[in-house]
Design a protein around this motif. Structure first.
Motif, PDB file in Angstrom:
ATOM      1  N   ASP A 161       0.466  -7.324 -11.079  1.00  0.00           N
ATOM      2  CA  ASP A 161       1.559  -7.825 -10.379  1.00  0.00           C
ATOM      3  C   ASP A 161       1.059  -9.250 -10.104  1.00  0.00           C
ATOM      4  OD1 ASP A 161       2.830  -4.999  -9.426  1.00  0.00           O
ATOM      5  OD2 ASP A 161       0.709  -5.023  -9.450  1.00  0.00           O
ATOM      6  N   GLU A 219       7.187  -8.208   4.170  1.00  0.00           N
ATOM      7  CA  GLU A 219       7.238  -8.388   2.619  1.00  0.00           C
ATOM      8  C   GLU A 219       5.990  -8.884   2.157  1.00  0.00           C
ATOM      9  OE1 GLU A 219      10.337  -7.282   1.037  1.00  0.00           O
ATOM     10  OE2 GLU A 219      10.893  -6.654   3.119  1.00  0.00           O
ATOM     11  N   SER A 233       5.609  -5.254  13.724  1.00  0.00           N
ATOM     12  CA  SER A 233       5.685  -3.891  13.557  1.00  0.00           C
ATOM     13  C   SER A 233       6.611  -3.491  14.952  1.00  0.00           C
ATOM     14  CB  SER A 233       4.611  -2.895  13.667  1.00  0.00           C
ATOM     15  OG  SER A 233       3.986  -3.100  12.256  1.00  0.00           O
ATOM     16  N   ILE A 269       1.877 -10.976   3.208  1.00  0.00           N
ATOM     17  CA  ILE A 269       0.957 -11.436   4.106  1.00  0.00           C
ATOM     18  C   ILE A 269       0.032 -12.461   3.101  1.00  0.00           C
ATOM     19  CG2 ILE A 269      -0.833 -11.183   5.609  1.00  0.00           C
ATOM     20  CD1 ILE A 269       0.203  -8.540   6.328  1.00  0.00           C
ATOM     21  N   VAL A 278       5.522  -0.093  -0.084  1.00  0.00           N
ATOM     22  CA  VAL A 278       6.409  -1.102   0.010  1.00  0.00           C
ATOM     23  C   VAL A 278       7.777  -0.652   1.008  1.00  0.00           C
ATOM     24  CG1 VAL A 278       7.676  -0.182  -1.792  1.00  0.00           C
ATOM     25  CG2 VAL A 278       7.838  -2.796  -1.355  1.00  0.00           C
ATOM     26  N   ARG A 279       8.023   0.787   1.064  1.00  0.00           N
ATOM     27  CA  ARG A 279       9.104   1.056   2.145  1.00  0.00           C
ATOM     28  C   ARG A 279       8.488   1.278   3.248  1.00  0.00           C
ATOM     29  NH1 ARG A 279       8.473   4.762  -2.517  1.00  0.00           N
ATOM     30  NH2 ARG A 279       7.718   6.144  -0.853  1.00  0.00           N
ATOM     31  N   THR A 280       7.430   1.255   3.674  1.00  0.00           N
ATOM     32  CA  THR A 280       6.759   1.689   4.853  1.00  0.00           C
ATOM     33  C   THR A 280       6.654   0.567   5.945  1.00  0.00           C
ATOM     34  OG1 THR A 280       5.861   3.461   3.800  1.00  0.00           O
ATOM     35  CG2 THR A 280       5.439   3.316   6.098  1.00  0.00           C
ATOM     36  N   ILE A 281       7.217   0.687   7.109  1.00  0.00           N
ATOM     37  CA  ILE A 281       6.963  -0.333   8.209  1.00  0.00           C
ATOM     38  C   ILE A 281       5.452   0.086   8.767  1.00  0.00           C
ATOM     39  CG2 ILE A 281       7.747  -1.035  10.595  1.00  0.00           C
ATOM     40  CD1 ILE A 281      10.494  -1.230   9.419  1.00  0.00           C
ATOM     41  N   GLY A 282       4.884  -0.897   9.087  1.00  0.00           N
ATOM     42  CA  GLY A 282       3.715  -0.578  10.079  1.00  0.00           C
ATOM     43  C   GLY A 282       2.333  -0.342   9.241  1.00  0.00           C
ATOM     44  N   GLN A 322      -0.959  -9.299   0.830  1.00  0.00           N
ATOM     45  CA  GLN A 322      -0.176  -8.343   0.663  1.00  0.00           C
ATOM     46  C   GLN A 322       1.032  -8.634   0.211  1.00  0.00           C
ATOM     47  OE1 GLN A 322       1.973  -6.513   4.166  1.00  0.00           O
ATOM     48  NE2 GLN A 322       3.261  -6.436   2.552  1.00  0.00           N
ATOM     49  N   GLY A 323       1.757  -7.976  -0.502  1.00  0.00           N
ATOM     50  CA  GLY A 323       3.156  -8.127  -1.289  1.00  0.00           C
ATOM     51  C   GLY A 323       3.017  -8.633  -2.631  1.00  0.00           C
ATOM     52  N   SER A 353       1.470  -7.365  -4.692  1.00  0.00           N
ATOM     53  CA  SER A 353       1.689  -5.791  -5.561  1.00  0.00           C
ATOM     54  C   SER A 353       2.585  -5.004  -4.545  1.00  0.00           C
ATOM     55  CB  SER A 353       0.462  -5.364  -5.692  1.00  0.00           C
ATOM     56  OG  SER A 353       0.360  -3.999  -5.939  1.00  0.00           O
ATOM     57  N   GLU A 354       3.347  -4.238  -5.114  1.00  0.00           N
ATOM     58  CA  GLU A 354       4.150  -3.422  -4.337  1.00  0.00           C
ATOM     59  C   GLU A 354       3.366  -2.055  -3.983  1.00  0.00           C
ATOM     60  OE1 GLU A 354       8.013  -2.826  -6.001  1.00  0.00           O
ATOM     61  OE2 GLU A 354       8.469  -4.592  -5.215  1.00  0.00           O
ATOM     62  N   TYR A 398       9.309 -11.176  -8.369  1.00  0.00           N
ATOM     63  CA  TYR A 398       8.201 -10.548  -8.613  1.00  0.00           C
ATOM     64  C   TYR A 398       8.135  -9.789 -10.037  1.00  0.00           C
ATOM     65  CZ  TYR A 398       5.610  -5.857  -7.785  1.00  0.00           C
ATOM     66  OH  TYR A 398       4.907  -4.937  -7.518  1.00  0.00           O
ATOM     67  N   ASN A 455       9.844  -4.865   8.732  1.00  0.00           N
ATOM     68  CA  ASN A 455       8.814  -4.602   7.664  1.00  0.00           C
ATOM     69  C   ASN A 455       8.507  -6.013   7.187  1.00  0.00           C
ATOM     70  OD1 ASN A 455       7.716  -2.984   5.731  1.00  0.00           O
ATOM     71  ND2 ASN A 455       9.162  -3.276   4.393  1.00  0.00           N
ATOM     72  N   ALA A 470       0.478  -2.663   7.392  1.00  0.00           N
ATOM     73  CA  ALA A 470      -0.464  -3.689   7.596  1.00  0.00           C
ATOM     74  C   ALA A 470      -0.832  -3.452   9.055  1.00  0.00           C
ATOM     75  CB  ALA A 470       0.290  -5.016   7.436  1.00  0.00           C
ATOM     76  N   GLN A 471      -0.072  -3.168  10.093  1.00  0.00           N
ATOM     77  CA  GLN A 471      -0.531  -3.030  11.417  1.00  0.00           C
ATOM     78  C   GLN A 471      -1.563  -2.079  11.573  1.00  0.00           C
ATOM     79  OE1 GLN A 471       2.174  -1.125  13.942  1.00  0.00           O
ATOM     80  NE2 GLN A 471       0.906  -1.481  15.658  1.00  0.00           N
ATOM     81  N   THR A 531       0.256  -8.526  13.163  1.00  0.00           N
ATOM     82  CA  THR A 531       1.248  -7.251  12.530  1.00  0.00           C
ATOM     83  C   THR A 531       1.736  -6.400  13.500  1.00  0.00           C
ATOM     84  OG1 THR A 531      -1.250  -6.089  12.161  1.00  0.00           O
ATOM     85  CG2 THR A 531      -0.272  -7.458  10.222  1.00  0.00           C
TER      86      THR A 531
END
Lengths: 448, 448
Positions: A346, A415, A408, A417, B394-398, B419-420, B422-423, A310, A413, B400-401, A404
């Protein structure tokens, strides 16, 4: 007319070979038979090909070879005796092996010739047994059949003139039994395909004789919608397109040798994956096009062993040639990558972990740092990729939501898509440790 | 010490200039003031800069120019009279304009000099008014201040030596009023930045004098979490990182001139977006780093006018250099693209629609077809991109959902997800006609 290829487990024992003969007998369209070398009869059994490789290596080390030849001949002996075939076949196999060992050829050529003994013997045994069972059958050497290949030991490529030669065989009355896995160069050197290459021979023969179907007999009833190591009794796939099969096999579906699809694909020969032990099961068809069905997802494939680099740099997208210079560094270091999705400031490069050995990592990071001066650069290892595959994806609203949500719900998590670059798949990157629960959750969302 | 920049609507009338003077008075730290040209006072009003450009064009066509000069002088006259300033300023403005028209310079240089009259006059008027109001203030010409630029008329780039020269000004006791939008080459030619370039001047001055804050006064209270054309009274953003601002402005947040962030970013000068008409509102801060908050998404940006080229070829990933050859064709045809996500046997190239004019489309498709021989190639126009932006993604689950669910609930098909890479952002491609409902649905999902 059909081409049928029988894999290692289908010719592993006399009992299996009887099944094969029955399968051939029940459909007179099965005129071209391609066989592997005898494979495993049970979990810890040895494959003949592995035994032949060990023999070759021992010979190279100048060891006594009798103890390597004995178990090979014992396997063939058991098969030949149980099938009530003439002992002459055994003499022939033994003589072939000794002749190869004594011949004055390069190490690689010798190894290729030895490896091919498994398939070659299988073909001789099967044609003899078919004849004994009252089916008109002939062993056909790939040289005679016209399988002409490039001179790359262990990784032969088929030459285009092969197909015209094979086409001349198509009006045969007899059943032709052709050993898989090898061909001959124009100079008549025996060269093998890559490992598992009997699939390739089968596909080449099917394309050459313009078969109506290429049947690939294995030991599973079908291709499954997900790897059975994740889910018990997963749904079977009835029909796949070549494109779907490609996407699935990229991410871990190893049903079929990837390279083997090419000749069949080019001639649009449908492929059917079937089970020697349950030939009445319908199997899985691989075809060029299929009717849109109500099911938009046909399979979920997954593979671990990925990593990502990255790179973030403020105002990257105003820096002309940033991506090109990054790719140049990677090429220069012999690193090939799978994907390189980019943001505004990025970039990520996704690659197979074995393509970025730890000893190279430091130097590559240093080069990127020095030559591109990014704000941030990091490597993430132990990633897994999940591919959701289906020709219907592009027309269906809500697939990404369903996927997704399933991921979830498994508390995983995401990383990465990658959706939309392919019309038949959607790719998710997750941590490898989360693979099992993510795949399970996706399977239940799409298939139950 | 702070640098404050006032935009066109903040100096559009005498009433607005009084507000500006008050703002300067209330904080003695506001030592460097950068001003735009008088902008619109009401919706259909004309901007002084546009009037100056029309004057320049008329002069080039050798038309009589009096009817173009008259409305310009009328606007300045109203401001000067209402602020009770000396008529001398008006004489000075008029003489400047005539001197430029009569000078023997190139067409582009003449136009740049004319365009700069708006900002230059604003600065002279404001400094005179500040002095009249009892604030020690001086008009400072960019040449004297040390704003040295490259010789690219209409698109000047700041030269690095400017910052050292500006730094010498930092211990001023007086308020320095500097016209925005232009600088001088080493040969003392007046050259303007790109349109809206007063933001750039402000940022350069802030970086040069190493201000504690760069205040950018506009006519909105803050940066909003979504474009108010989609949602009534959207949430205000308190703090943004530079990275977040970049991602938002890429996809349609035009609060701030993109190029203008660069000098402030490099010196890590915090930027505050404030409202001249409501200076007590806290505004939006743009900073290098912020504490992780519970809110993972700060804004939803969107922009239409994208298109994609989709290319599919069976076994593409085995064809070495496929991507490189595609990029070569695009470069050769002068096509620059935004992203190029790839699948296994597929590639998409996302670009701004105005970068692929219809007349080029046919030729490029033909070249790709001839040179790369893909199975399928198609162009999709009328796409929109939605960016969900936040350092917390980047630190959050869900996330994308949540996002895909919101888009599905609006009954919108997702053409693309990135997705991914860029953070701090997640990118969705949809049909432009679906933009309104998708953005609304996303806003309610993340902010209500």
């Amino acid at each position: 007319m059909k081409v049928a290829k029988f894999g290692g487990s289908s010719v592993a024992s006399a009992e299996q070979i009887r099944k094969v003969a029955n399968i051939i007998k029940t459909d007179p369209q099965r005129k071209f038979i391609v066989v592997s070398a005898p494979g495993k009869r049970f979990k810890d059994d040895e494959k003949i090909t592995d035994m032949l490789i060990q023999l070759g290596e021992a010979h190279q080390r100048n060891e006594t070879i009798d103890e390597y030849i004995y178990p090979i001949m014992k396997r063939f002996n058991e098969i030949v005796e149980e099938l009530n075939l003439e002992g002459e076949i055994l003499e022939n196999i033994k003589n072939t092996i000794y002749a190869i060992l004594e011949r004055n050829t390069t190490v690689l050529e010798k190894l290729d010739a030895l490896k091919a003994v498994g398939e070659d013997s299988s073909a001789k045994i099967l044609s003899a047994y078919l004849t004994l069972s009252g089916i008109e059958a002939t062993y056909m050497n790939p040289k005679v059949a016209g399988i002409i290949v490039s001179n790359n030991p262990g990784n032969a490529k088929i030459l285009p003139e092969s197909f015209d030669k094979l086409y001349e065989l198509r009006n045969t009355d007899e059943v032709m039994v052709i050993p898989g896995f090898f061909g001959y160069t124009k100079e008549e050197k025996l060269i093998t395909f890559s490992r598992g290459g009997s699939d390739i021979t089968g596909s080449i023969v099917a394309a050459g004789v313009k078969a109506s179907l290429y049947e690939n007999f294995t030991d599973v009833d079908s291709v499954y919608s997900v790897n059975p190591t994740f889910v018990d009794n997963p749904q079977e796939i009835t029909t796949l397109t070549y494109k779907e099969m490609r996407e699935l096999s990229y991410a871990g579906f190893s049903v079929f040798h990837d390279e083997a699809l090419i000749p069949a694909y080019k001639e649009e020969i449908p492929v059917c994956i079937k089970n020697t032990n349950n030939p009445d099961a319908p199997g899985t068809y691989i075809v060029s096009e299929k009717k849109p069905s109500e099911k938009c997802v046909v399979g979920i494939a997954s593979d671990s062993g990925f990593c990502s680099i990255y790179i973030s740099k403020y105002l990257m997208n105003r820096e002309v040639g940033f991506g090109r210079r990054l790719f140049h560094i990677l090429e220069d270091e012999g690193i090939s990558f799978e994907h390189a999705p980019s943001g505004i400031d990025d970039m990520s490069v996704i690659l197979r972990e074995n393509g970025l050995p730890i000893e190279k990592e430091k130097r590559i990071l240093a080069r990127i740092q020095n030559e591109l001066n990014p704000d941030l650069i990091s490597i993430h290892r132990n990633l897994a990729m999940i591919m959701i595959v289906g020709e219907g994806l592009v027309r269906t609203i809500g697939v990404a939501q369903k996927a997704t949500t399933a991921i979830s719900n498994a508390n995983v998590n995401i990383e990465m898509i990658n959706q939309g670059s392919s019309e038949v798949s959607m790719m998710f990157g997750i941590k490898a440790e989360d693979l099992d629960k993510a795949v399970k959750s996706l399977y239940y969302a799409f298939f139950e």
